[in-house]
Design an enzyme around this catalytic site. Sequence first.
Site, mmCIF file in Angstrom:
data_model
loop_
_atom_site.group_PDB
_atom_site.id
_atom_site.type_symbol
_atom_site.label_atom_id
_atom_site.label_comp_id
_atom_site.label_asym_id
_atom_site.label_seq_id
_atom_site.Cartn_x
_atom_site.Cartn_y
_atom_site.Cartn_z
ATOM 1 N N HIS A 1 -7.225 2.144 3.480
ATOM 2 C CA HIS A 1 -6.501 1.178 4.316
ATOM 3 C C HIS A 1 -5.035 1.574 4.472
ATOM 4 O O HIS A 1 -4.461 2.253 3.634
ATOM 5 C CB HIS A 1 -6.672 -0.261 3.800
ATOM 6 C CG HIS A 1 -5.942 -0.605 2.543
ATOM 7 N ND1 HIS A 1 -6.336 -1.648 1.726
ATOM 8 C CD2 HIS A 1 -4.843 -0.082 1.953
ATOM 9 C CE1 HIS A 1 -5.490 -1.735 0.717
ATOM 10 N NE2 HIS A 1 -4.586 -0.797 0.822
ATOM 11 N N GLU B 1 -8.255 -3.047 6.518
ATOM 12 C CA GLU B 1 -9.360 -2.535 5.720
ATOM 13 C C GLU B 1 -10.328 -1.710 6.580
ATOM 14 O O GLU B 1 -10.292 -1.812 7.820
ATOM 15 C CB GLU B 1 -10.101 -3.714 5.073
ATOM 16 C CG GLU B 1 -9.216 -4.622 4.207
ATOM 17 C CD GLU B 1 -8.817 -4.008 2.854
ATOM 18 O OE1 GLU B 1 -8.734 -2.764 2.739
ATOM 19 O OE2 GLU B 1 -8.576 -4.774 1.911
ATOM 20 N N ASN C 1 -9.408 2.888 -0.502
ATOM 21 C CA ASN C 1 -10.456 2.814 0.525
ATOM 22 C C ASN C 1 -9.963 3.281 1.892
ATOM 23 O O ASN C 1 -10.650 3.116 2.899
ATOM 24 C CB ASN C 1 -11.017 1.395 0.613
ATOM 25 C CG ASN C 1 -9.988 0.370 1.079
ATOM 26 O OD1 ASN C 1 -8.841 0.727 1.374
ATOM 27 N ND2 ASN C 1 -10.379 -0.887 1.140
ATOM 28 N N ASP D 1 3.166 -6.187 5.438
ATOM 29 C CA ASP D 1 2.187 -7.243 5.182
ATOM 30 C C ASP D 1 2.682 -8.243 4.141
ATOM 31 O O ASP D 1 3.702 -8.019 3.479
ATOM 32 C CB ASP D 1 0.839 -6.635 4.749
ATOM 33 C CG ASP D 1 0.992 -5.499 3.734
ATOM 34 O OD1 ASP D 1 2.025 -5.452 3.038
ATOM 35 O OD2 ASP D 1 0.081 -4.659 3.649
#
Length: 250
Positions: free
Chosen positions: A138, A143, A136, A67
């Site tokens: 990801h 996400e 979280n 990313d």
Amino acid sequence: MKLIEVQNYEEMSKVAAKTIIEQVHTKPNSVLGLATGGTPIGTYQHLIKDFTQNNTSFEKAISVNLDEYIGLEKDNPQSYNYYMKEQLFNHINIPENQTYLPFAKSIDDEEAGRNYEKLIESLGGIDMQILGIGENGHIGFNEPGTSFSSTTGIVKLTDSTREANARYFTKMEDVPTHAISMGISTIMKSRKIVLLVSGVKKAPVLNELFQAAVKEDLPASILKEHPDVTIIADQEALSILKENKGSVYS
Ligand code: PGA
């Protein structure tokens, strides 16, 4: 999922580097999927050390990163382009034109994701993908709630991800709101996946990964459906999971 338990960050980094080195020895022209963030820095340091001491060559290797933020120039010290050069590429012999990161000009640049997918396909797919995990759940910047069938494209970062990454920026407003990320289905097509997990902050999500069902609210849970995933996790990251007696590790 195969779990390798290690003592600490240092040992995780060593074991991860060894795994990558073995991959490159077995297949010198491997396509390596690389990650950024705090987690793989030690792994990259061990790769550099090994390159210096043992001459493991990356001359034929190709890298594709997961990313990149949108809105940061490539020479911005917070960009992942910059990170990869600083942390790894400048210190080993991988040719610069064999290192790829996704890049999107703007949050409307839909073409960018498609191009990155085509690139990965043209390289014959990813042999080994290195992953971290967000608090979280990801993977990449996918996400919670992201479709498991997602391909590379523009993603909006959650507040929790922006907060977790704010430590690298002077102020919160400087943290980009969007990124371009390999999709979940793109990651899942990798032939091997190595997930690195270190530190007490990751203990809740690692516990959830082992306990929860496969669901889009926990992007990393899809890894349970991949045939070749190795998790290298340290004692702090494993602390909650190990408290839960009777947990199934794999
Ligand atoms: P970290 O990030 O390595 O900085 O903890 C991991 C991630 O968000 O995937």
